[in-house]
Design a protein around this motif. Structure first.
Motif, PDB file in Angstrom:
ATOM      1  N   PRO A   1      -3.901  14.211  16.540  1.00 31.55           N
ATOM      2  CA  PRO A   1      -2.645  14.141  15.785  1.00 31.55           C
ATOM      3  C   PRO A   1      -2.851  13.428  14.447  1.00 31.55           C
ATOM      4  CG  PRO A   1      -2.337  13.344  18.022  1.00 31.55           C
ATOM      5  CD  PRO A   1      -3.812  13.539  17.824  1.00 31.55           C
ATOM      6  N   GLN A   2      -2.207  13.955  13.409  1.00 34.79           N
ATOM      7  CA  GLN A   2      -2.236  13.304  12.099  1.00 34.79           C
ATOM      8  C   GLN A   2      -0.924  12.548  11.937  1.00 34.79           C
ATOM      9  OE1 GLN A   2      -2.959  16.423   9.262  1.00 34.79           O
ATOM     10  NE2 GLN A   2      -5.144  16.479   9.707  1.00 34.79           N
ATOM     11  N   VAL A   3      -1.035  11.255  11.702  1.00 34.25           N
ATOM     12  CA  VAL A   3       0.148  10.418  11.594  1.00 34.25           C
ATOM     13  C   VAL A   3       0.255   9.903  10.165  1.00 34.25           C
ATOM     14  CG1 VAL A   3       1.363   8.416  12.513  1.00 34.25           C
ATOM     15  CG2 VAL A   3      -0.142   9.731  14.004  1.00 34.25           C
ATOM     16  N   THR A   4       1.393  10.146   9.549  1.00 37.17           N
ATOM     17  CA  THR A   4       1.653   9.736   8.169  1.00 37.17           C
ATOM     18  C   THR A   4       2.760   8.701   8.163  1.00 37.17           C
ATOM     19  OG1 THR A   4       1.051  11.956   7.420  1.00 37.17           O
ATOM     20  CG2 THR A   4       2.225  10.555   5.849  1.00 37.17           C
ATOM     21  N   TYR A   5       2.627   7.710   7.284  1.00 42.64           N
ATOM     22  CA  TYR A   5       3.614   6.638   7.144  1.00 42.64           C
ATOM     23  C   TYR A   5       4.115   6.591   5.709  1.00 42.64           C
ATOM     24  CZ  TYR A   5       1.768   5.044  11.595  1.00 42.64           C
ATOM     25  OH  TYR A   5       1.378   4.979  12.910  1.00 42.64           O
ATOM     26  N   GLY A   6       5.360   6.203   5.539  1.00 44.28           N
ATOM     27  CA  GLY A   6       5.948   6.037   4.216  1.00 44.28           C
ATOM     28  C   GLY A   6       7.073   5.025   4.271  1.00 44.28           C
ATOM     29  N   LEU A   7       7.526   4.612   3.108  1.00 43.92           N
ATOM     30  CA  LEU A   7       8.604   3.631   3.020  1.00 43.92           C
ATOM     31  C   LEU A   7       9.967   4.304   3.148  1.00 43.92           C
ATOM     32  CD1 LEU A   7       7.370   1.459   0.019  1.00 43.92           C
ATOM     33  CD2 LEU A   7       7.313   0.848   2.443  1.00 43.92           C
ATOM     34  N   THR A   8      10.847   3.677   3.900  1.00 44.03           N
ATOM     35  CA  THR A   8      12.245   4.086   3.918  1.00 44.03           C
ATOM     36  C   THR A   8      12.912   3.514   2.675  1.00 44.03           C
ATOM     37  OG1 THR A   8      12.941   2.102   5.112  1.00 44.03           O
ATOM     38  CG2 THR A   8      12.299   4.029   6.460  1.00 44.03           C
ATOM     39  N   GLU A   9      14.165   3.853   2.456  1.00 37.69           N
ATOM     40  CA  GLU A   9      14.898   3.259   1.325  1.00 37.69           C
ATOM     41  C   GLU A   9      14.936   1.739   1.467  1.00 37.69           C
ATOM     42  OE1 GLU A   9      19.389   3.273  -0.548  1.00 37.69           O
ATOM     43  OE2 GLU A   9      18.739   5.017   0.600  1.00 37.69           O
ATOM     44  N   PHE A  10      15.161   1.262   2.681  1.00 37.85           N
ATOM     45  CA  PHE A  10      15.159  -0.181   2.959  1.00 37.85           C
ATOM     46  C   PHE A  10      13.778  -0.769   2.653  1.00 37.85           C
ATOM     47  CE2 PHE A  10      15.340  -3.441   6.653  1.00 37.85           C
ATOM     48  CZ  PHE A  10      15.691  -4.470   5.794  1.00 37.85           C
ATOM     49  N   GLY A  11      12.728  -0.067   3.067  1.00 40.10           N
ATOM     50  CA  GLY A  11      11.367  -0.530   2.809  1.00 40.10           C
ATOM     51  C   GLY A  11      11.044  -0.599   1.328  1.00 40.10           C
ATOM     52  N   ARG A  12      11.518   0.391   0.553  1.00 39.33           N
ATOM     53  CA  ARG A  12      11.316   0.355  -0.905  1.00 39.33           C
ATOM     54  C   ARG A  12      12.013  -0.854  -1.513  1.00 39.33           C
ATOM     55  NH1 ARG A  12       8.236   3.662  -2.774  1.00 39.33           N
ATOM     56  NH2 ARG A  12       7.934   5.744  -1.966  1.00 39.33           N
ATOM     57  N   ASP A  13      13.220  -1.097  -1.057  1.00 35.75           N
ATOM     58  CA  ASP A  13      14.003  -2.223  -1.562  1.00 35.75           C
ATOM     59  C   ASP A  13      13.299  -3.555  -1.269  1.00 35.75           C
ATOM     60  OD1 ASP A  13      16.335  -3.221  -2.860  1.00 35.75           O
ATOM     61  OD2 ASP A  13      17.228  -3.689  -0.912  1.00 35.75           O
ATOM     62  N   VAL A  14      12.731  -3.669  -0.086  1.00 36.61           N
ATOM     63  CA  VAL A  14      12.039  -4.900   0.305  1.00 36.61           C
ATOM     64  C   VAL A  14      10.680  -5.023  -0.382  1.00 36.61           C
ATOM     65  CG1 VAL A  14      10.920  -6.061   2.269  1.00 36.61           C
ATOM     66  CG2 VAL A  14      13.233  -5.133   2.513  1.00 36.61           C
TER      67      VAL A  14
ATOM     68  N   SER B   1       0.821  -1.215   0.000  1.00 35.66           N
ATOM     69  CA  SER B   1       0.000   0.000   0.000  1.00 35.66           C
ATOM     70  C   SER B   1       0.851   1.259   0.000  1.00 35.66           C
ATOM     71  CB  SER B   1      -0.922   0.020   1.225  1.00 35.66           C
ATOM     72  OG  SER B   1      -1.865  -1.009   1.133  1.00 35.66           O
ATOM     73  N   LEU B   2       1.978   1.226   0.682  1.00 33.56           N
ATOM     74  CA  LEU B   2       2.841   2.402   0.767  1.00 33.56           C
ATOM     75  C   LEU B   2       3.781   2.545  -0.429  1.00 33.56           C
ATOM     76  CD1 LEU B   2       3.706   2.315   4.566  1.00 33.56           C
ATOM     77  CD2 LEU B   2       2.225   3.943   3.380  1.00 33.56           C
ATOM     78  N   GLN B   3       3.760   1.591  -1.337  1.00 33.85           N
ATOM     79  CA  GLN B   3       4.652   1.629  -2.497  1.00 33.85           C
ATOM     80  C   GLN B   3       4.367   2.846  -3.380  1.00 33.85           C
ATOM     81  OE1 GLN B   3       7.202  -0.531  -3.040  1.00 33.85           O
ATOM     82  NE2 GLN B   3       7.833   0.571  -4.848  1.00 33.85           N
ATOM     83  N   ARG B   4       3.121   3.225  -3.535  1.00 31.88           N
ATOM     84  CA  ARG B   4       2.765   4.346  -4.414  1.00 31.88           C
ATOM     85  C   ARG B   4       2.859   5.693  -3.710  1.00 31.88           C
ATOM     86  NH1 ARG B   4      -2.638   1.892  -6.910  1.00 31.88           N
ATOM     87  NH2 ARG B   4      -1.699   0.163  -8.022  1.00 31.88           N
ATOM     88  N   ASN B   5       2.331   5.786  -2.478  1.00 28.41           N
ATOM     89  CA  ASN B   5       2.230   7.071  -1.776  1.00 28.41           C
ATOM     90  C   ASN B   5       2.452   6.884  -0.282  1.00 28.41           C
ATOM     91  OD1 ASN B   5       1.309   8.414  -4.110  1.00 28.41           O
ATOM     92  ND2 ASN B   5      -0.798   7.837  -3.669  1.00 28.41           N
ATOM     93  N   ASP B   6       2.841   7.973   0.365  1.00 21.40           N
ATOM     94  CA  ASP B   6       2.806   8.027   1.815  1.00 21.40           C
ATOM     95  C   ASP B   6       1.334   8.127   2.193  1.00 21.40           C
ATOM     96  OD1 ASP B   6       5.541   8.228   1.516  1.00 21.40           O
ATOM     97  OD2 ASP B   6       5.594  10.383   1.904  1.00 21.40           O
ATOM     98  N   LEU B   7       0.947   7.470   3.276  1.00 20.45           N
ATOM     99  CA  LEU B   7      -0.463   7.460   3.664  1.00 20.45           C
ATOM    100  C   LEU B   7      -0.624   7.714   5.152  1.00 20.45           C
ATOM    101  CD1 LEU B   7      -1.619   4.272   1.701  1.00 20.45           C
ATOM    102  CD2 LEU B   7      -2.085   6.643   1.083  1.00 20.45           C
ATOM    103  N   ARG B   8      -1.747   8.285   5.502  1.00 17.50           N
ATOM    104  CA  ARG B   8      -2.104   8.444   6.909  1.00 17.50           C
ATOM    105  C   ARG B   8      -2.709   7.135   7.403  1.00 17.50           C
ATOM    106  NH1 ARG B   8      -4.590  14.444   6.578  1.00 17.50           N
ATOM    107  NH2 ARG B   8      -2.592  15.528   6.480  1.00 17.50           N
ATOM    108  N   PHE B   9      -2.784   7.021   8.718  1.00 19.28           N
ATOM    109  CA  PHE B   9      -3.276   5.794   9.341  1.00 19.28           C
ATOM    110  C   PHE B   9      -4.638   5.404   8.776  1.00 19.28           C
ATOM    111  CE2 PHE B   9      -5.516   3.313  12.500  1.00 19.28           C
ATOM    112  CZ  PHE B   9      -4.567   2.416  12.924  1.00 19.28           C
ATOM    113  N   TYR B  10      -5.585   6.347   8.765  1.00 15.01           N
ATOM    114  CA  TYR B  10      -6.931   6.008   8.304  1.00 15.01           C
ATOM    115  C   TYR B  10      -6.940   5.627   6.820  1.00 15.01           C
ATOM    116  CZ  TYR B  10      -7.687  10.508   5.976  1.00 15.01           C
ATOM    117  OH  TYR B  10      -7.608  11.581   5.116  1.00 15.01           O
TER     118      TYR B  10
END
Length: 122
Positions: free
Chosen positions: A89-102, A43-52
């Motif tokens: 609070p608004q919490v956003t998640y995204g892939l790190t470089e390691f996460g993109r690689d995996v 899910s995070l491969q395309r965009n950074d996303l908020r929790f909801y």
């Protein structure tokens, strides 16, 4: 052949023993390929996303399981977490470089499977 030369690998960096229960890499593999971890990474491969947004994009996941999966993936260094000091609070998640690689081979695996599996009538 007696007295043959012993093979010595050229790569002298230490390797993880992922089949041993005390291997640090084993936990990361477990989290990345868990029932919900793989969907979070895809899910995070395309965009950074908020929790909801993550919760809505991954049908069937409970808030509790999403929170647990996110916590493990952040701790493993596969994803990052940013909290904006708003109310609530608004919490956003995204892939790190390691996460993109995996996540890249996981997305490729998903794409290969969906090309072969017939769509279900809905």
């Amino acid at each position: 052949m007696a007295g043959g030369a012993q093979f010595t690998p050229a790569d002298t960096e230490p390797r993880y023993e992922v089949f041993h229960t005390d291997c640090a890499a084993r936990d990361v593999v477990g989290h990345a390929t868990s029932r919900w971890g793989i969907w979070v990474l895809i899910s995070l491969q395309r965009n950074d996303l908020r929790f909801y947004e993550l919760r809505e994009s991954i049908q069937g996941i409970s808030e509790k399981m999403l929170a647990q999966s996110l916590r493990a993936l952040v701790q493993d260094g596969l994803i990052w977490r940013q909290v904006e000091p708003t109310t609530p609070p608004q919490v956003t998640y995204g892939l790190t470089e390691f996460g993109r690689d995996v996540s890249e081979p996981l997305v490729e695996l998903f794409d290969r499977i969906t090309r072969r599996v017939a769509p279900t009538a809905g």
